[in-house]
Design a protein around this motif. Sequence first.
Motif, PDB file in Angstrom:
ATOM      1  N   PRO A 199     -40.608  25.099 -13.436  1.00  0.00           N
ATOM      2  CA  PRO A 199     -41.016  25.794 -11.437  1.00  0.00           C
ATOM      3  C   PRO A 199     -41.700  24.614 -11.158  1.00  0.00           C
ATOM      4  O   PRO A 199     -41.621  23.846  -9.975  1.00  0.00           O
ATOM      5  N   PHE A 215     -40.544  28.590  -4.229  1.00  0.00           N
ATOM      6  CA  PHE A 215     -40.962  29.925  -4.236  1.00  0.00           C
ATOM      7  C   PHE A 215     -41.895  30.038  -3.845  1.00  0.00           C
ATOM      8  O   PHE A 215     -42.548  31.054  -3.375  1.00  0.00           O
ATOM      9  N   ALA A 262     -45.200  29.595  -9.581  1.00  0.00           N
ATOM     10  CA  ALA A 262     -43.651  28.708 -10.494  1.00  0.00           C
ATOM     11  C   ALA A 262     -44.776  27.947 -11.767  1.00  0.00           C
ATOM     12  O   ALA A 262     -45.686  27.622 -12.356  1.00  0.00           O
ATOM     13  N   LYS A 290     -37.520  31.060 -14.110  1.00  0.00           N
ATOM     14  CA  LYS A 290     -37.537  30.440 -12.974  1.00  0.00           C
ATOM     15  C   LYS A 290     -37.280  28.460 -12.945  1.00  0.00           C
ATOM     16  O   LYS A 290     -37.596  28.189 -11.576  1.00  0.00           O
ATOM     17  N   TRP A 291     -36.907  28.318 -14.172  1.00  0.00           N
ATOM     18  CA  TRP A 291     -36.526  27.095 -13.897  1.00  0.00           C
ATOM     19  C   TRP A 291     -34.963  26.763 -13.996  1.00  0.00           C
ATOM     20  O   TRP A 291     -34.576  27.844 -13.301  1.00  0.00           O
TER      21      TRP A 291
END
Length: 289
Positions: free
Chosen positions: A250, A257, A263, A270-271
């Motif tokens: 992130p 985001f 992040a 969130k990758w």
Amino acid sequence: DYRPMPGEDIAIVTRISSGKTLDIKDLPPSLPPLIVKHEDAHFAVVVKPEGLNTVGDGAGGWTAERMLPYFLRPTAGVEGALVRPRPVHRLDARTGGLLVVAKTRLAMTSLSEAFASRKVSKRYRAVLCGEPKFDHQTTIEVDDAAEIGTRLTLGVDIGTRLTLGVIDAPMEKKECVSHWRVVSHVPCERYGRLTLVDMWPKTGRTHQLRKHASGALGCPILGDGRYTARHSLDDTEGLFLWSVEVALPPSATPWRFGDRETAADDDARKWLRVKVDADPEKFRARVGM
């Protein structure tokens, strides 16, 4: 005299739009195209054809960097837009596959930092001449948070234990580490076996995977006559090494985001994963995947 005087205001002007997209029809017809796998206003991931330099001098003056404006959308209304997209890292000319490209200054900075700090996970696929063997003294278990990127490119969940081979063979007195695993193998009259492997470079040395395959594993990559001369006859189909997947933390893409604090790199959800649809046709012809 353009030196500012005490008390004068200084205005900082930031570009908010890139150059326009160029017409693909103006490219030489013999030039293989770039394939866009992911793109937003800040960055893109494209498939670079093998045989094409990433930057620098190229055949007829063409490189992946020079071709980018013909295939990517222009960035408009974004502070720090680059005039032209720029690769964040490099692939060898003979290596095809995924190339990460910045379109804004924010992307160039955050992605470059992620690559430099080794947070980005890159999975390569290669065909090796012979059958490498695991040395149980040089393996790791992929089951901790530090290996989120590798786990994602393996498609396994947190807590899943998976053994990967580790090559720790310094190059020019510098640390040089690669992880690897066998995907499949097939009989081969010339080499005994051809082995399809996944490889993850943990450092970024020149020709790292090619040297590790030939040296540490004793099984050169098919088509790599440079590091094992006796295999040069298999060079007619090019090098059997492709960058097939990247996993970006992130922190490498904070614009996704809005708030950088959200992040967190330890949140696997969130990758961002980008991968090719399938192995190149020449791989499937040799090893049947």
